[in-house]
Design a protein around this motif. Sequence first.
Motif, short mmCIF file in Angstrom:
data_model
loop_
_atom_site.label_atom_id
_atom_site.label_comp_id
_atom_site.label_asym_id
_atom_site.label_seq_id
_atom_site.Cartn_x
_atom_site.Cartn_y
_atom_site.Cartn_z
N PHE A 32 -13.31 13.83 0.03
CA PHE A 32 -12.09 13.64 -0.77
C PHE A 32 -12.00 14.60 -1.95
CE2 PHE A 32 -13.79 9.72 0.98
CZ PHE A 32 -12.85 9.50 1.95
N THR A 36 -9.17 16.60 -4.60
CA THR A 36 -8.90 16.03 -5.91
C THR A 36 -9.54 16.76 -7.08
OG1 THR A 36 -10.79 14.51 -5.76
CG2 THR A 36 -8.67 13.72 -4.92
N GLU A 124 -9.93 8.95 -10.10
CA GLU A 124 -10.07 9.59 -8.80
C GLU A 124 -10.55 8.59 -7.75
OE1 GLU A 124 -12.10 13.77 -7.71
OE2 GLU A 124 -13.47 12.30 -8.57
N ALA A 127 -7.86 6.09 -7.00
CA ALA A 127 -6.83 6.73 -6.17
C ALA A 127 -7.17 6.59 -4.69
CB ALA A 127 -6.66 8.19 -6.55
N CYS A 128 -8.47 6.59 -4.36
CA CYS A 128 -8.87 6.38 -2.96
C CYS A 128 -8.41 5.01 -2.47
CB CYS A 128 -10.38 6.51 -2.80
SG CYS A 128 -10.97 8.19 -2.78
N ALA A 130 -5.80 3.27 -3.63
CA ALA A 130 -4.34 3.29 -3.52
C ALA A 130 -3.88 4.07 -2.29
CB ALA A 130 -3.73 3.87 -4.79
N VAL A 131 -4.41 5.28 -2.13
CA VAL A 131 -4.00 6.12 -1.00
C VAL A 131 -4.48 5.51 0.31
CG1 VAL A 131 -4.29 8.39 0.07
CG2 VAL A 131 -3.88 8.22 -2.39
N GLY A 132 -5.72 5.01 0.32
CA GLY A 132 -6.25 4.38 1.53
C GLY A 132 -5.45 3.15 1.94
N PHE A 134 -2.32 2.59 1.26
CA PHE A 134 -1.04 3.07 1.76
C PHE A 134 -1.18 3.60 3.19
CE2 PHE A 134 1.87 6.68 2.37
CZ PHE A 134 3.10 6.02 2.26
N LEU A 135 -2.22 4.37 3.45
CA LEU A 135 -2.42 4.96 4.77
C LEU A 135 -2.74 3.92 5.85
CD1 LEU A 135 -4.41 8.20 3.86
CD2 LEU A 135 -2.04 8.04 4.66
N GLY A 143 -6.86 5.16 6.98
CA GLY A 143 -6.70 4.40 5.74
C GLY A 143 -8.02 3.78 5.28
N VAL A 146 -10.40 6.50 3.91
CA VAL A 146 -10.05 6.90 2.54
C VAL A 146 -10.33 5.77 1.57
CG1 VAL A 146 -8.15 7.64 1.04
CG2 VAL A 146 -8.34 8.57 3.35
#
Length: 190
Positions: A32, A36, A124, A127-128, A130-132, A134-135, A143, A146
Amino acid sequence: MFHHQRREEGGLDVRGTFNIFYVLVSGYSTCFTVFTRRHFGSEALGINGIAALLIMFVYMARNPASDGMRLLIPCWLAMLVLQRISTAIARRRGAIIHSRYVGYPWFGFAFPFIREYRTAQQIEAVACIAVGGFLCKFDLPLGQFVLFGFFGMIAKNGIEDEIERKQLQRMHDAEIEQQHLMDLRNRRDF
């Protein structure tokens, strides 16, 4: 002598096991951080990059239906190349960066209110999540990969913080020892 004999037998000792764990955690985190962070050292993505690539390939092999994982690897490789080019350009321009420096989270550059390196690292890692999360709606294996990056980053950061604390402790102890030796020297007439 006991430790020497144990190593000859081929078994892993605690230090060897920990080093393997650290390489895996650091590699997982590198899956990741190429996205980032910026300003990597010239050797920062070496063993970490190899470990990251192996981790992604193993995970993809266990989740062959994940289109996201098949897309992640070429995107990651492209970012790795871009990071290496960026490092080479920075070195040519005279930047002084430790060869194993793992980069600075761009959250620290993007948001002026984030002044602390550790805060940027924590954001950071979050964020993993949140992004994970979402994915997961679109590609569950990607997802989850991440999402669990959070734990890899937190573990790696914790290990590195402890290593740094130990180095500072050894430096402080060496200062005390040197002062003691200077005091002894000053008491004697050499």
